[in-house]
Enzyme design. Sequence first.
Site, mmCIF file in Angstrom:
data_model
loop_
_atom_site.group_PDB
_atom_site.id
_atom_site.type_symbol
_atom_site.label_atom_id
_atom_site.label_comp_id
_atom_site.label_asym_id
_atom_site.label_seq_id
_atom_site.Cartn_x
_atom_site.Cartn_y
_atom_site.Cartn_z
ATOM 1 N N LYS A 44 0.839 -1.195 0.000
ATOM 2 C CA LYS A 44 0.000 0.000 0.000
ATOM 3 C C LYS A 44 0.887 1.262 0.000
ATOM 4 O O LYS A 44 2.110 1.179 0.222
ATOM 5 C CB LYS A 44 -0.902 -0.035 1.237
ATOM 6 C CG LYS A 44 -1.927 -1.196 1.218
ATOM 7 C CD LYS A 44 -2.756 -1.196 2.506
ATOM 8 C CE LYS A 44 -3.836 -2.246 2.485
ATOM 9 N NZ LYS A 44 -4.663 -2.215 3.728
ATOM 10 N N TYR B 271 -12.564 -3.230 -2.983
ATOM 11 C CA TYR B 271 -13.111 -3.301 -1.617
ATOM 12 C C TYR B 271 -14.647 -3.298 -1.644
ATOM 13 O O TYR B 271 -15.280 -2.641 -0.806
ATOM 14 C CB TYR B 271 -12.592 -2.129 -0.784
ATOM 15 C CG TYR B 271 -11.151 -2.266 -0.314
ATOM 16 C CD1 TYR B 271 -10.702 -3.410 0.351
ATOM 17 C CD2 TYR B 271 -10.241 -1.228 -0.492
ATOM 18 C CE1 TYR B 271 -9.385 -3.521 0.797
ATOM 19 C CE2 TYR B 271 -8.918 -1.337 -0.037
ATOM 20 C CZ TYR B 271 -8.509 -2.486 0.602
ATOM 21 O OH TYR B 271 -7.207 -2.592 1.060
ATOM 22 N N THR C 147 -5.359 -8.008 10.335
ATOM 23 C CA THR C 147 -5.699 -6.690 9.774
ATOM 24 C C THR C 147 -5.202 -5.568 10.684
ATOM 25 O O THR C 147 -4.641 -4.584 10.219
ATOM 26 C CB THR C 147 -7.232 -6.591 9.594
ATOM 27 O OG1 THR C 147 -7.643 -7.663 8.747
ATOM 28 C CG2 THR C 147 -7.631 -5.269 8.975
ATOM 29 N N ARG D 83 2.833 -7.202 9.059
ATOM 30 C CA ARG D 83 2.148 -6.122 9.788
ATOM 31 C C ARG D 83 2.607 -6.071 11.245
ATOM 32 O O ARG D 83 2.734 -4.992 11.830
ATOM 33 C CB ARG D 83 0.642 -6.314 9.702
ATOM 34 C CG ARG D 83 0.059 -5.967 8.325
ATOM 35 C CD ARG D 83 -1.324 -6.544 8.169
ATOM 36 N NE ARG D 83 -2.038 -6.070 6.989
ATOM 37 C CZ ARG D 83 -3.200 -6.582 6.585
ATOM 38 N NH1 ARG D 83 -3.769 -7.566 7.257
ATOM 39 N NH2 ARG D 83 -3.797 -6.114 5.510
ATOM 40 N N ASN E 152 -1.684 -0.166 7.490
ATOM 41 C CA ASN E 152 -1.160 -1.527 7.715
ATOM 42 C C ASN E 152 -0.347 -2.083 6.544
ATOM 43 O O ASN E 152 -0.160 -3.279 6.425
ATOM 44 C CB ASN E 152 -2.284 -2.461 8.159
ATOM 45 C CG ASN E 152 -3.385 -2.594 7.144
ATOM 46 O OD1 ASN E 152 -3.340 -1.982 6.083
ATOM 47 N ND2 ASN E 152 -4.380 -3.410 7.446
ATOM 48 N N HIS F 39 -1.649 -5.418 1.465
ATOM 49 C CA HIS F 39 -2.929 -6.107 1.225
ATOM 50 C C HIS F 39 -2.665 -7.533 0.747
ATOM 51 O O HIS F 39 -1.700 -7.769 0.021
ATOM 52 C CB HIS F 39 -3.745 -5.384 0.140
ATOM 53 C CG HIS F 39 -4.889 -6.214 -0.377
ATOM 54 N ND1 HIS F 39 -6.114 -6.260 0.255
ATOM 55 C CD2 HIS F 39 -4.972 -7.087 -1.420
ATOM 56 C CE1 HIS F 39 -6.903 -7.114 -0.394
ATOM 57 N NE2 HIS F 39 -6.245 -7.623 -1.420
ATOM 58 N N GLU G 255 -9.436 -10.175 -7.776
ATOM 59 C CA GLU G 255 -8.498 -9.056 -7.596
ATOM 60 C C GLU G 255 -7.400 -9.073 -8.659
ATOM 61 O O GLU G 255 -7.023 -8.023 -9.186
ATOM 62 C CB GLU G 255 -7.890 -9.111 -6.181
ATOM 63 C CG GLU G 255 -8.922 -8.774 -5.107
ATOM 64 C CD GLU G 255 -8.468 -9.110 -3.686
ATOM 65 O OE1 GLU G 255 -7.282 -9.473 -3.480
ATOM 66 O OE2 GLU G 255 -9.306 -9.003 -2.762
HETATM 67 N N1 UDP Z 1 -9.542 -0.885 7.629
HETATM 68 C C1 UDP Z 1 -9.606 0.248 8.424
HETATM 69 N N2 UDP Z 1 -10.360 0.207 9.567
HETATM 70 C C2 UDP Z 1 -11.035 -0.898 9.960
HETATM 71 C C3 UDP Z 1 -10.968 -2.047 9.146
HETATM 72 C C4 UDP Z 1 -10.216 -2.009 7.995
HETATM 73 O O1 UDP Z 1 -9.005 1.273 8.092
HETATM 74 O O2 UDP Z 1 -11.697 -0.876 11.008
HETATM 75 C C5 UDP Z 1 -8.737 -0.867 6.402
HETATM 76 C C6 UDP Z 1 -7.387 -1.575 6.580
HETATM 77 O O3 UDP Z 1 -6.413 -0.864 5.840
HETATM 78 C C7 UDP Z 1 -7.650 -2.930 5.968
HETATM 79 C C8 UDP Z 1 -8.597 -2.571 4.826
HETATM 80 O O4 UDP Z 1 -9.411 -1.543 5.371
HETATM 81 O O5 UDP Z 1 -6.460 -3.559 5.540
HETATM 82 C C9 UDP Z 1 -9.469 -3.706 4.337
HETATM 83 O O6 UDP Z 1 -10.155 -4.275 5.422
HETATM 84 P P1 UDP Z 1 -10.288 -5.844 5.565
HETATM 85 O O7 UDP Z 1 -11.254 -6.125 6.675
HETATM 86 O O8 UDP Z 1 -10.572 -6.451 4.231
HETATM 87 O O9 UDP Z 1 -8.833 -6.271 6.088
HETATM 88 P P2 UDP Z 1 -7.636 -7.015 5.328
HETATM 89 O O10 UDP Z 1 -8.237 -8.035 4.395
HETATM 90 O O11 UDP Z 1 -6.833 -5.958 4.608
HETATM 91 O O12 UDP Z 1 -6.828 -7.657 6.417
HETATM 92 MG MG MG Z 2 -9.731 -7.880 2.999
#
Ligand code: UDP
Ligand code: MG
Length: 152
Positions: free
Chosen positions: A12, A52, A94, A105, A115, A118, A129
């Site tokens: 990212k 997303y 996450t 992470r 974080n 992705h 994707e």
């Molecule tokens: N995110 C955030 N706040 C939250 C949850 C997610 O800013 O409470 C952001 C974070 O950067 C995360 C992305 O949204 O990586 C996508 O969320 P997802 O639940 O898909 O998590 P990931 O698959 O990236 O672990």
């Molecule tokens: Mg995700």
Amino acid sequence: MSNNERTFIAVKPDGVQRGLIPEILTRFQNKGYKLVGIKLTLANETLLKQHYADLTSKPFFPKLLSYMMSGPILATVWEGKDAVKQGRVLLGATNPNASAPGTIRGDYAVEVGRNIVHGSDSVENAEKEIALWFKKEELVDYKPTMYGWIYE
Ligand code: UDP
Ligand code: MG
């Protein structure tokens, strides 16, 4: 389980700006995965709303959009045995502060909204994707010379 499962991994904008591209690529390379696609790119709102799609109604979505559009993203595709699930293991949780040390992470980030990386969460989403971020001709198929040292 096939040895050519593919996953979409992206560094990212914060990961790119913090100079963490080499470290993140090294982790996937060292695990034994094969790089089949890579490009530095900018994401726009249309692409991110598809990427997303399940999160567009979340309260954090506007911030997520501006975060993901704040600079270049390194889009990559990695191939190997169980690459989707194991890719998520390499990433960590996450929320970086819920990620174990040793994960990307866990080692390099502190906030969920920064974080750095992705990774696809299912084989189905990985296919979606990859098709979203890459043209077919941008993915390269080849047999790595190390193959026999990674797979029995
Ligand atoms: N995110 C955030 N706040 C939250 C949850 C997610 O800013 O409470 C952001 C974070 O950067 C995360 C992305 O949204 O990586 C996508 O969320 P997802 O639940 O898909 O998590 P990931 O698959 O990236 O672990
Ligand atoms: Mg995700």
